[in-house]
Design a protein around this motif. Sequence first.
Motif, PDB file in Angstrom:
ATOM      1  N   ASP A   1      88.338 -16.004  65.627  1.00  0.00           N
ATOM      2  CA  ASP A   1      88.937 -14.925  65.561  1.00  0.00           C
ATOM      3  C   ASP A   1      89.636 -14.201  66.662  1.00  0.00           C
ATOM      4  O   ASP A   1      91.032 -13.732  66.461  1.00  0.00           O
TER       5      ASP A   1
ATOM      6  N   LYS B   1      92.940 -16.579  66.424  1.00  0.00           N
ATOM      7  CA  LYS B   1      93.620 -16.457  65.204  1.00  0.00           C
ATOM      8  C   LYS B   1      94.405 -14.339  65.018  1.00  0.00           C
ATOM      9  O   LYS B   1      95.212 -14.469  64.805  1.00  0.00           O
ATOM     10  N   ASN B   2      93.651 -13.659  65.548  1.00  0.00           N
ATOM     11  CA  ASN B   2      94.344 -13.063  65.970  1.00  0.00           C
ATOM     12  C   ASN B   2      94.481 -12.020  67.221  1.00  0.00           C
ATOM     13  O   ASN B   2      95.092 -10.682  67.593  1.00  0.00           O
TER      14      ASN B   2
ATOM     15  N   GLN C   1      82.178 -17.297  64.147  1.00  0.00           N
ATOM     16  CA  GLN C   1      83.423 -16.667  63.989  1.00  0.00           C
ATOM     17  C   GLN C   1      84.535 -15.544  64.288  1.00  0.00           C
ATOM     18  O   GLN C   1      85.712 -15.490  64.798  1.00  0.00           O
ATOM     19  N   ILE C   2      83.698 -14.907  65.997  1.00  0.00           N
ATOM     20  CA  ILE C   2      84.160 -14.934  67.098  1.00  0.00           C
ATOM     21  C   ILE C   2      84.665 -15.063  67.767  1.00  0.00           C
ATOM     22  O   ILE C   2      86.151 -14.511  68.185  1.00  0.00           O
TER      23      ILE C   2
END
Length: 396
Positions: free
Chosen positions: A51, A54-55, A47-48
């Motif tokens: 993300d 995404k971020n 997920q890191i």
Amino acid sequence: MPLISNKGIQMPSSPIRKLVPFAESAKKRGVNVFHLNIGQPDIKTPQIALDAVKNNTIKTLSYARSEGSEEYRKKLTHYYKKHQIEVTKEDIVVTTGGSEALLFTIGSITDPGDEIIIPEPFYANYNGFSVASGVKVIPVISKIEDNFALPKIEDFEKLITKKTKAILICNPGNPTGYLYSKEELEKLKKIVIKHDLFLIADEVYREFIYDDLEHTSILSLNGLEEHAIVIDSVSKRYSMCGARIGCIVSKNTSFIETSIKFAQARLSPPTYALLASEAALDTPQIYFDDVKAEYVTRRNTLINELQKIEGVKVTKPKGAFYCVVELPVKDTDDFAQWILEKFNYNNETIMMAPASGFYSTEQEGKNQVRIAYVLKKEDLISAVKILREALKVYNS
């Protein structure tokens, strides 16, 4: 009509992907297809890494440095240090996947007509990359009877000519899952130093080592600094096949400087993928422990089920997530197509990669397939049951 180049004509089709149209046709008929043909893990991407994309707050999606961002390469050195590999960021060139790393490497060390010795069966695209560069693959055969261990050094030595530039291995191996021992690598070290060759090691499956064994990188062998080239990738390590980020690692400065020229010619690796790959380096160890435990379960399940089928021969992989399986058929190219086109069991069938495409020696591997155990345990059991029933029908 304009003519296609000889190089284009000689370019091999992928044994991993060439049966896709038949699989798609089966799906259109409502048949469920278990994909055992391709090393696309169903493991979730950390997920890191997702993300990080995404971020992000990027306002202008600009070019990255040709050799990859300094931050990413510096962070990679810390990753390698954990694996007893001491390198600097200047020893690393970031590429668009391990595929481009191989193309840059072959382009940097060979001229058209040169030769590279490769133990076979080997990753099918080694053939394609060599054809694209006008280089000849010289195979040295490893046998299923020997668990695909390193062939005798004498077998390598008698193939070396003035045109030989390198020996290329995959460790642990695709398609065999074989893990070369430190002793085997030391033998290769002696021969490449003796004949002044490069030793290229495709180490993209470094994290996937089983049975309490350890991986030895060629970059950790003393005295091989000018000869060792490692091919690496985030694709399988973090289940990020779509990111297309790999790298070349070598302490040979002339080689690195040359490969950077190839990197400059294609401008840069993709910026978003670099962001994801840099973030992925912070993936906690528990992720790899869990993934490895899952693959051990899948491997054991697959091997146990395959060994129940009469006439099937399979070795137990020590790494990666593939195995080469010998089937009681004469031509697995025909069988693998037939099972998609004309067979189903309870409206399900399987897709495999015929192993002949992993050899460059004519007629080798004709009764073998590569199976990737990238599906969950229950699906692997179902897939082997389909294989067993298909062999009964096909051989009748």
